[in-house]
Design a protein around this motif. Sequence first.
Motif, PDB file in Angstrom:
ATOM      1  N   LEU A   4       0.846  -1.196   0.000  1.00 12.19           N
ATOM      2  CA  LEU A   4       0.000   0.000   0.000  1.00 12.19           C
ATOM      3  C   LEU A   4       0.879   1.243   0.000  1.00 12.19           C
ATOM      4  O   LEU A   4       1.792   1.356   0.826  1.00 12.19           O
ATOM      5  CB  LEU A   4      -0.893   0.002   1.251  1.00 12.19           C
ATOM      6  CG  LEU A   4      -1.674   1.297   1.528  1.00 12.19           C
ATOM      7  CD1 LEU A   4      -2.741   1.531   0.457  1.00 12.19           C
ATOM      8  CD2 LEU A   4      -2.325   1.243   2.921  1.00 12.19           C
ATOM      9  N   PHE A   5       0.625   2.153  -0.934  1.00  5.41           N
ATOM     10  CA  PHE A   5       1.295   3.459  -0.944  1.00  5.41           C
ATOM     11  C   PHE A   5       0.355   4.506  -0.364  1.00  5.41           C
ATOM     12  O   PHE A   5      -0.809   4.577  -0.764  1.00  5.41           O
ATOM     13  CB  PHE A   5       1.623   3.899  -2.377  1.00  5.41           C
ATOM     14  CG  PHE A   5       2.849   3.266  -2.956  1.00  5.41           C
ATOM     15  CD1 PHE A   5       2.794   1.976  -3.473  1.00  5.41           C
ATOM     16  CD2 PHE A   5       4.041   3.955  -2.985  1.00  5.41           C
ATOM     17  CE1 PHE A   5       3.928   1.392  -4.003  1.00  5.41           C
ATOM     18  CE2 PHE A   5       5.183   3.373  -3.511  1.00  5.41           C
ATOM     19  CZ  PHE A   5       5.126   2.084  -4.029  1.00  5.41           C
ATOM     20  N   ILE A   6       0.873   5.331   0.543  1.00  3.05           N
ATOM     21  CA  ILE A   6       0.147   6.537   0.946  1.00  3.05           C
ATOM     22  C   ILE A   6       0.902   7.694   0.299  1.00  3.05           C
ATOM     23  O   ILE A   6       2.054   7.977   0.639  1.00  3.05           O
ATOM     24  CB  ILE A   6       0.120   6.733   2.476  1.00  3.05           C
ATOM     25  CG1 ILE A   6      -0.383   5.475   3.186  1.00  3.05           C
ATOM     26  CG2 ILE A   6      -0.746   7.945   2.842  1.00  3.05           C
ATOM     27  CD1 ILE A   6      -1.815   5.117   2.958  1.00  3.05           C
ATOM     28  N   GLY A   7       0.259   8.342  -0.662  1.00  2.46           N
ATOM     29  CA  GLY A   7       0.935   9.340  -1.495  1.00  2.46           C
ATOM     30  C   GLY A   7       1.532   8.616  -2.684  1.00  2.46           C
ATOM     31  O   GLY A   7       2.234   7.612  -2.529  1.00  2.46           O
ATOM     32  N   CYS A   8       1.188   9.105  -3.866  1.00  2.00           N
ATOM     33  CA  CYS A   8       1.701   8.430  -5.065  1.00  2.00           C
ATOM     34  C   CYS A   8       2.001   9.481  -6.135  1.00  2.00           C
ATOM     35  O   CYS A   8       1.463   9.462  -7.237  1.00  2.00           O
ATOM     36  CB  CYS A   8       0.676   7.404  -5.553  1.00  2.00           C
ATOM     37  SG  CYS A   8       1.429   5.883  -6.090  1.00  2.00           S
ATOM     38  N   GLY A  33      -4.876   9.981 -10.456  1.00  2.00           N
ATOM     39  CA  GLY A  33      -6.025   9.274 -10.991  1.00  2.00           C
ATOM     40  C   GLY A  33      -5.782   7.787 -11.161  1.00  2.00           C
ATOM     41  O   GLY A  33      -6.458   6.948 -10.582  1.00  2.00           O
ATOM     42  N   ALA A  34      -4.800   7.422 -11.973  1.00  7.16           N
ATOM     43  CA  ALA A  34      -4.583   6.008 -12.292  1.00  7.16           C
ATOM     44  C   ALA A  34      -3.100   5.740 -12.480  1.00  7.16           C
ATOM     45  O   ALA A  34      -2.363   6.585 -12.972  1.00  7.16           O
ATOM     46  CB  ALA A  34      -5.337   5.654 -13.565  1.00  7.16           C
ATOM     47  N   ILE A  35      -2.706   4.550 -12.087  1.00 10.54           N
ATOM     48  CA  ILE A  35      -1.338   4.086 -12.331  1.00 10.54           C
ATOM     49  C   ILE A  35      -1.465   2.661 -12.840  1.00 10.54           C
ATOM     50  O   ILE A  35      -2.175   1.851 -12.223  1.00 10.54           O
ATOM     51  CB  ILE A  35      -0.496   4.118 -11.044  1.00 10.54           C
ATOM     52  CG1 ILE A  35      -0.320   5.547 -10.578  1.00 10.54           C
ATOM     53  CG2 ILE A  35       0.857   3.462 -11.263  1.00 10.54           C
ATOM     54  CD1 ILE A  35       0.390   5.658  -9.262  1.00 10.54           C
TER      55      ILE A  35
END
Length: 260
Positions: A4-8, A33-35
């Motif tokens: 899990l990333f917080i901030g991307c 939006g999307a990765i």
Amino acid sequence: MTTLFIGCGRMGASLARGMTRRQVVYFIDPNVGAITDAHKIESIDDLSGIDAPSLIILATKPDGIDQPCDIVAPILSTDTIVVSLAAGIHLDRLSARLGPDPRIIRMMPNLPVLANSGVLACVMDNAPEEATRQHIARAFGALGSIFWMRDESEMDAVTALSGSGPAYLLFMAEQMQKEAERLGLEPETAKAMAHATLCGIGMLLAHGDEPLDKVRATITSPGGTTAAAIAVFDRDDVLRRLVGDAMTAAALRSQSLNAG
Ligand SMILES: NC(=O)c1ccc[n+]([C@@H]2O[C@H](COP(=O)([O-])OP(=O)(O)OC[C@H]3O[C@@H](n4cnc5c(N)ncnc54)[C@H](OP(=O)(O)O)[C@@H]3O)[C@@H](O)[C@H]2O)c1
């Protein structure tokens, strides 16, 4: 393995893209939006019913680090590894916020992770167990070279070397490009040649293990053109002093970030 990333943003997304081939990646970031292959979620509650993430990466700016810590605190256990990318934020500040359960790692990646050629420097409060090293190697190994530092006090020097270093080399190449134009090259030619010169020497280093000064010596014939230029850099120790001042400034700035 669930991550899990917080901030991307810039760095978080670079790491997430390199990781999705090997693991399931979720991220929370109101602005992104999307990765490709990473799953955006709106809040930590969206993870209920899914295996708790074994790896959580805090990838917000250093000055906003407390909020992401508070977001993940409810899902932490002794099986969780939390990796903070926040430059200058110390382990004790993170553990005060995250509690005693998770294994906490400070990591300083650099921009070439985008080309799977990054430097990823890691440090923990205690020497990492083998299982932790392996987990980090599996998660980040495709993105570049992982270094485990002996002590957190080394992270300011790491920031000044590999963290900020790519920008110093680019700054130098920019000046070379401008000077080549002044010496008569077309701007486009100077730009392309400065770029290719930087890429070329990087590739050459990547394919060997000769120390930097040895490689330099092979292209610096006594009395030749390169020697003439190096003599100018060396005059009154000017380059060494400039690099020393610049890296000290970066390390001091890194030290000051924890207070913010
Ligand atoms: N970029 C590099 O080369 C580099 C190198 C080494 C280390 N780092 C470290 O990596 C971290 C991220 O840097 P970056 O360049 O990727 O920054 P960035 O591009 O600003 O990305 C951070 C992202 O996190 C979002 N965010 C902020 N608070 C959040 C929250 N509470 N929950 C979810 N998302 C949140 C931000 O949104 P907002 O814009 O709305 O705040 C932004 O989209 C920093 O701590 C930096 O020190 C970066």
